[in-house]
Design a protein around this motif. Structure first.
Motif, PDB file in Angstrom:
ATOM      1  N   ILE A 215      -6.033   5.893  -1.258  1.00  0.00           N
ATOM      2  CA  ILE A 215      -5.487   4.536  -1.104  1.00  0.00           C
ATOM      3  C   ILE A 215      -5.254   4.222   0.376  1.00  0.00           C
ATOM      4  CG2 ILE A 215      -3.486   3.080  -1.599  1.00  0.00           C
ATOM      5  CD1 ILE A 215      -3.265   4.489  -4.303  1.00  0.00           C
ATOM      6  N   ALA A 216      -4.777   5.227   1.134  1.00  0.00           N
ATOM      7  CA  ALA A 216      -4.574   5.016   2.574  1.00  0.00           C
ATOM      8  C   ALA A 216      -5.896   4.740   3.274  1.00  0.00           C
ATOM      9  CB  ALA A 216      -3.898   6.245   3.179  1.00  0.00           C
TER      10      ALA A 216
ATOM     11  N   SER B  65       2.874  13.937   2.649  1.00  0.00           N
ATOM     12  CA  SER B  65       2.195  14.732   1.629  1.00  0.00           C
ATOM     13  C   SER B  65       2.339  16.222   1.907  1.00  0.00           C
ATOM     14  CB  SER B  65       0.717  14.349   1.567  1.00  0.00           C
ATOM     15  OG  SER B  65       0.014  15.195   0.686  1.00  0.00           O
TER      16      SER B  65
ATOM     17  N   ALA C 156      -3.076   9.322  -2.758  1.00  0.00           N
ATOM     18  CA  ALA C 156      -2.384   8.710  -1.624  1.00  0.00           C
ATOM     19  C   ALA C 156      -3.334   8.619  -0.427  1.00  0.00           C
ATOM     20  CB  ALA C 156      -1.143   9.523  -1.263  1.00  0.00           C
ATOM     21  N   PHE C 157      -4.119   9.686  -0.204  1.00  0.00           N
ATOM     22  CA  PHE C 157      -5.086   9.663   0.895  1.00  0.00           C
ATOM     23  C   PHE C 157      -6.179   8.626   0.640  1.00  0.00           C
ATOM     24  CE2 PHE C 157      -4.056  14.442   0.985  1.00  0.00           C
ATOM     25  CZ  PHE C 157      -2.879  14.201   1.671  1.00  0.00           C
TER      26      PHE C 157
ATOM     27  N   MET D 137       0.758   4.349  -2.700  1.00  0.00           N
ATOM     28  CA  MET D 137       0.636   5.764  -2.332  1.00  0.00           C
ATOM     29  C   MET D 137       1.756   6.604  -2.940  1.00  0.00           C
ATOM     30  SD  MET D 137      -0.261   5.284   1.700  1.00  0.00           S
ATOM     31  CE  MET D 137      -1.229   3.878   2.218  1.00  0.00           C
TER      32      MET D 137
ATOM     33  N   SER E 133       0.289  14.408  -7.296  1.00  0.00           N
ATOM     34  CA  SER E 133      -0.945  15.154  -7.062  1.00  0.00           C
ATOM     35  C   SER E 133      -1.263  16.073  -8.236  1.00  0.00           C
ATOM     36  CB  SER E 133      -0.830  15.987  -5.779  1.00  0.00           C
ATOM     37  OG  SER E 133      -1.939  16.842  -5.646  1.00  0.00           O
TER      38      SER E 133
ATOM     39  N   TYR F 210       0.830  -1.207   0.000  1.00  0.00           N
ATOM     40  CA  TYR F 210       0.000   0.000   0.000  1.00  0.00           C
ATOM     41  C   TYR F 210       0.865   1.257   0.000  1.00  0.00           C
ATOM     42  CZ  TYR F 210      -4.699  -1.912   0.322  1.00  0.00           C
ATOM     43  OH  TYR F 210      -5.895  -2.521   0.027  1.00  0.00           O
ATOM     44  N   LEU F 211       2.006   1.229   0.695  1.00  0.00           N
ATOM     45  CA  LEU F 211       2.912   2.372   0.666  1.00  0.00           C
ATOM     46  C   LEU F 211       3.429   2.604  -0.756  1.00  0.00           C
ATOM     47  CD1 LEU F 211       4.540   4.560   2.166  1.00  0.00           C
ATOM     48  CD2 LEU F 211       6.337   2.848   2.508  1.00  0.00           C
TER      49      LEU F 211
ATOM     50  N   TYR G 167      -1.261   5.727   7.943  1.00  0.00           N
ATOM     51  CA  TYR G 167      -2.079   6.856   7.501  1.00  0.00           C
ATOM     52  C   TYR G 167      -1.465   8.191   7.909  1.00  0.00           C
ATOM     53  CZ  TYR G 167      -6.551   8.759   5.853  1.00  0.00           C
ATOM     54  OH  TYR G 167      -7.523   9.417   5.152  1.00  0.00           O
TER      55      TYR G 167
ATOM     56  N   ILE H  73       3.144  13.622  -3.308  1.00  0.00           N
ATOM     57  CA  ILE H  73       1.972  12.758  -3.316  1.00  0.00           C
ATOM     58  C   ILE H  73       0.793  13.595  -2.838  1.00  0.00           C
ATOM     59  CG2 ILE H  73       3.256  10.619  -2.986  1.00  0.00           C
ATOM     60  CD1 ILE H  73       2.511  10.723  -0.031  1.00  0.00           C
TER      61      ILE H  73
ATOM     62  N   VAL I 174       1.727   9.027   5.923  1.00  0.00           N
ATOM     63  CA  VAL I 174       1.504   9.454   4.536  1.00  0.00           C
ATOM     64  C   VAL I 174       0.994  10.888   4.490  1.00  0.00           C
ATOM     65  CG1 VAL I 174       0.066   9.053   2.505  1.00  0.00           C
ATOM     66  CG2 VAL I 174       1.150   7.128   3.654  1.00  0.00           C
TER      67      VAL I 174
END
Length: 753
Positions: free
Chosen positions: A345-346, A367, A342-343, A125, A130, A121-122, A360, A338, A363
């Protein structure tokens, strides 16, 4: 005292904090997303100086709705046709960046000893830059019009699409907890199947419905209808095992191809802003200062990994696609952050319960840091290029330049390649539609028919209905492109092509026969020979049926018309050049737009009077006048200010035409403008005046002397009144006239004693 629900008080706190933070961050010229995150931290229980949100679960539900609206809005701004036209270079760059950044994220997580899902998952992200932050940075730095900025934004569009696919794959991994290759292939095939099915069926039904009932659609009904479609697709996507956000994106992309897409986007925008703000505020509520301090080293390492990874792999990927080193470095340095995905997916990992609690807030902090660094990274890209270009050996630079130039050369498609690409596309699309039709009939319609009619006639009726339902698709699967230009060229060009071409047709017939065999075998318990025989006969009937031919053509025409209607409207309004403009380029001809300005000397003249064909060798193909379009205008068509002309000609002809139209339009000033000043004068009608006894109509003051009577003071009446053009002048009348100085002088000198 009335009781106030906790959700309402929490919402009030969130919106007040968000409103104040957006004003502050707007003043500081920082992205509003960061303001929402700070507002979420202030409203969270982790910040004890202010009141805190109490009903966290309800806010979580609202934030999920925010993700749906964000993805729906992204779909409305997306077009599959644009994606197909972006070319392979953008696709290569985006895929390369995503792959290597996922690897970087997995490697960073593995180095800290995190579990497998946290690492994966990291990586997801870190792979997504963005769009919002980069777009704003380009806007603030005045770089939006530069070539590399357009390339970066195109890469971001591809990344957003691949992010949706990545979310689906991550959800599948989380649910199955299995990383086998067969599971992954099955998930990808399932994704492709439903993607094609939803897009084709949606683009056939929804634009047709909107066209038919457009008169009933005001802003309110259009908004409710669009949101109903959005959440309906969200439910369908969730039912078949995809994330709700994926369904919202698909419906947005379908509606983006309709004529009402821009209006829907405007109507949805305020709702998206509201729920999107709640989502980003909920992101800020997840930030825990204790965890940030505890994981400060991983945060700094991840920031370093993003900056170095995107700088290196972003540059190399764009360079690999054929761009110059300068453009590649500008792109790579611009992607070093990011953001929204990223948010998302987190939050997906948190909702599925497969990621650790610390991931969370890490990340979110990363960001925030990379967002603040983005403008500085963009600014430092050119100095970095200048430094590297001085240090790198000249033969390496020559090699890079030669590769960049060679990669830009496009090879022409052969007839075989064009034909096979079209046939593969046809077979895939109509196979998907046939599978969907069979599944619907066998699982919904057939059980009902058999239960109603019994087991004697029910199976025969249900089999017939199923085969009839998929018959138009199967006929199109077999017959499409069998009479195309490429097919005929290959057939007549070389006899050696006959066997391969016939083999392709037979293969498509076999596929259709297998579909019919599956339907029969699913309903009846019959021998293989009988099933094959019945299937072959059914397919032959489909091929020979004129009714099915008309139905297949009608279905395809409706779909193609819906797909092209938006572009056709843009061409009609002059916002896009027609398709034939591309074909003119092959003959060294171009089509250009020219606007008739308000001060143009051509205003009011006809095309015959201008005689543009004889003077310049150009031709006026169309005239755009407001919301009206005049195609192939005749010689008596008159030009008016504001008209836009579509003119066809060679480069030299259009250059000469441009110089002339600019000469008669831009900066035109009458040399005698000082003499064109309008003045007000008066004269008294005497018994010797030539106008005595004559009316204004008969006096010739307007037509002969180019003056205008604006008022008359009659004898005994000191008030000035509007003149009656049919009442004659009397002795003693005071006449007020307006005109140019020369005209007034002529009027006074000749007719007044």
């Amino acid at each position: 005292m009335s009781h106030l629900a906790p959700l309402i008080s929490d919402l009030a706190l969130i919106l007040v904090c968000a409103g104040i933070m957006t004003l502050i961050f707007k003043k500081l010229k920082q992205p509003l997303v960061l303001g929402y995150i700070v507002a979420g931290f202030i409203a969270s229980p982790h910040f004890r100086l202010t009141p805190s949100v109490t009903d966290i679960d309800s806010i979580k539900t609202w934030s999920d709705i925010g993700v749906i609206f964000l993805l729906f809005a992204l779909g409305l701004d997306f077009s599959f046709k644009k994606l197909m036209k972006m070319g392979s270079s953008v696709m290569i760059s985006a895929c390369t960046i995503i792959f290597f950044m996922i690897m970087v994220g997995i490697l960073v997580g593995w180095s800290f000893g995190w579990n497998k899902m946290d690492c994966i998952y990291l990586g997801g992200m870190l792979a997504m830059s963005s769009t919002t932050i980069i777009y704003k940075a380009f806007d603030d730095l005045g770089l939006r019009q530069q070539n590399f900025a357009g390339l970066v934004l195109s890469i971001l569009i591809i990344e957003d699409i691949l992010a949706i696919v990545l979310m689906v794959m991550l959800s599948t991994m989380a649910v199955s907890s299995n990383f086998e290759g067969s599971e992954m292939v099955a998930s990808i095939l399932k994704l492709i199947f439903f993607l094609i099915l939803w897009f084709v069926v949606g683009l056939y039904l929804i634009p047709t419905f909107l066209k038919r009932y457009r008169k009933l659609m005001n802003n309110e009904t259009l908004l409710i209808f669009s949101l109903g479609l959005c959440f309906g697709m969200v439910v369908i996507a969730a039912k078949v095992g995809f994330s709700p956000a994926f369904g919202a994106f698909i419906m947005g992309s379908i509606l983006s191809e309709t004529l009402d897409s821009e209006q829907i986007e405007k109507l949805v925008s305020p709702v998206k802003d509201l729920f999107g703000a709640i989502f980003f505020v909920s992101v800020g509520m997840m930030v825990e200062p204790e965890l940030i301090v505890k994981y400060s080293i991983p945060i700094l390492v991840i920031v370093f990994a993003i900056i170095t990874g995107q700088t290196i792999f972003g540059t190399l990927s764009v360079l690999l696609s054929g761009q110059s080193l300068k453009t590649s470095m500008q792109c790579g340095f611009s992607l070093t952050q990011i953001g929204e995905f990223a948010f998302i997916i987190a939050s997906l990992g948190v909702s599925l319960g497969v990621t650790s609690d610390f991931l969370y807030p890490i990340v979110v902090t990363v960001s925030v840091i990379t967002t603040f660094l983005t403008p500085y990274m963009i600014r430092v890209s050119l100095p970095s290029y200048n430094f590297i270009s001085r240090k790198i050996p000249s033969r390496w630079m020559n090699l890079i330049d030669s590769y960049s130039g060679a990669a830009q050369i496009a090879s022409s498609q052969s007839n075989w390649k064009a034909l096979m690409n079209a046939i593969v596309r046809i077979v895939v699309v109509y196979s998907v539609l046939s599978v969907a039709g069979i599944a619907l009939c066998l699982n919904v319609i057939s059980p009902f028919i058999i239960e109603t009619m019994g087991y004697t006639w029910g199976p025969f009726v249900s089999a017939a209905i199923t085969i009839i339902a998929i018959a138009p698709f199967l006929r199109a699967l077999i017959m499409k492109k069998n009479h195309s230009i490429e097919f005929r060229a290959l057939w007549s060009g070389n006899k050696g092509n006959h066997i391969p071409l016939v083999s392709v047709i037979l293969l498509r017939v076999v596929i259709a026969v297998m579909f019919v065999m599956y339907v029969i075998k699913s309903i009846f318990q019959a021998s293989v020979a009988l099933v094959v025989g019945v299937a072959i006969i059914a397919v032959l009937v489909m091929i020979l049926s004129r009714f099915l031919k008309r139905q297949s053509i009608l279905l395809e025409r409706t779909f193609v018309r819906n797909l092209k209607t938006k572009d056709m409207l843009k061409v009609y309004k002059g916002e896009k050049k027609p398709d034939y403009a591309v074909k003119l380029l092959d003959r060294d001809m171009h089509i250009s737009d020219f606007k008739i300005s308000s001060d143009s000397l051509w205003s009011g003249m006809t095309l015959q009077e201008l005689d543009l064909g004889r003077k310049f060798g150009v031709h006026v193909a169309s005239i755009i006048r407001g919301m009206h379009r005049i195609n192939i205008p005749g010689g008596y068509t008159r030009l008016f200010p504001g008209d836009t002309l579509h003119v066809i000609g060679t480069d030299s002809q259009l250059d000469e035409f441009t110089n002339h139209i600019n000469a008669v339009s831009e900066g035109y000033v009458d040399d005698d403008f000082e003499k064109r000043d309008m003045l007000l004068r008066q004269f008294v009608v005497t018994d010797e005046c030539k106008f005595i006894g004559k009316s204004i109509r008969d006096s010739g003051i307007r037509n002969k002397y180019h003056c205008m009577v604006v008022g008359v003071e009659s004898v005994g009446d000191v008030s000035l009144h509007t003149p009656d053009i049919d009442i004659p002048f009397e002795e003693g009348d005071i006449v007020w006239v307006v005109g140019e100085e020369s005209s007034l002088k002529s009027l006074m000198d000749k007719d007044r004693l």
